[in-house]
Write a protein that holds these residues in place. Structure first.
Motif, PDB file in Angstrom:
ATOM      1  N   SER A  86     -15.253  -9.209  57.393  1.00 57.19           N
ATOM      2  CA  SER A  86     -15.459 -10.647  57.523  1.00 57.19           C
ATOM      3  C   SER A  86     -14.107 -11.323  57.698  1.00 57.19           C
ATOM      4  CB  SER A  86     -16.177 -11.210  56.297  1.00 57.19           C
ATOM      5  OG  SER A  86     -15.405 -11.024  55.133  1.00 57.19           O
ATOM      6  N   TYR A 129     -18.977  -1.147  63.357  1.00 57.63           N
ATOM      7  CA  TYR A 129     -18.604  -0.253  62.272  1.00 57.63           C
ATOM      8  C   TYR A 129     -18.682   1.201  62.707  1.00 57.63           C
ATOM      9  CZ  TYR A 129     -19.446  -4.379  59.396  1.00 57.63           C
ATOM     10  OH  TYR A 129     -19.410  -5.639  58.861  1.00 57.63           O
ATOM     11  N   THR A 160     -19.368  -7.989  65.019  1.00 61.10           N
ATOM     12  CA  THR A 160     -18.782  -6.909  64.213  1.00 61.10           C
ATOM     13  C   THR A 160     -19.271  -5.547  64.691  1.00 61.10           C
ATOM     14  OG1 THR A 160     -20.565  -7.062  62.587  1.00 61.10           O
ATOM     15  CG2 THR A 160     -18.594  -8.378  62.177  1.00 61.10           C
ATOM     16  N   ILE A 215     -13.928  -6.968  64.094  1.00 62.71           N
ATOM     17  CA  ILE A 215     -14.586  -8.269  64.218  1.00 62.71           C
ATOM     18  C   ILE A 215     -13.897  -9.026  65.345  1.00 62.71           C
ATOM     19  CG2 ILE A 215     -13.110  -9.316  62.426  1.00 62.71           C
ATOM     20  CD1 ILE A 215     -15.605 -11.003  61.635  1.00 62.71           C
TER      21      ILE A 215
END
Length: 115
Positions: free
Chosen positions: A70, A59, A57, A51
């Protein structure tokens, strides 16, 4: 100097959930980005999620749709919510921070997913 302390790891059955926390010793607002990595026995450390300071963000393909990263700037903490855990998610999970072009790592927290 920045200290990172992970918590929240443990043993969970496949399909279960865990939430990892990474508490920083200073405001994370000044960090360029923060990430979660993991390392399974006999394997290389791999990026799980990241992040940025602006909230973007990213992944790893293997966790998309199951994990959510978060941050809570007020608590100096970054989280990794892990749902639908699989045995292959078993690893030591490490928190990483990029601050002023220096890289910082936490000590890691063990996540074990039983089948």
């Amino acid at each position: 100097q920045v200290q990172l302390v992970e918590s929240g790891g443990g043993l969970v059955q496949a399909g279960g959930s865990l939430r990892l926390s990474c508490a920083a010793s200073r405001s994370i607002f000044g960090f360029n980005d923060m990430r979660w990595y993991r390392q399974a026995p006999g394997k290389q450390r791999e990026l799980v999620a990241g992040i940025t300071r602006l909230g973007s963000t990213n992944y790893a393909d293997s966790v998309k749709g199951r994990f959510t990263i978060s941050s809570d700037n007020a608590k100096y903490t970054v989280y990794l919510q892990m749902n639908s855990l699989k045995p292959e998610d078993t690893a030591v999970y490490y928190c990483y921070a990029d601050y002023n072009s220096f890289n910082y790592w936490g000590q890691g927290t063990q996540v074990t997913v039983s089948s």
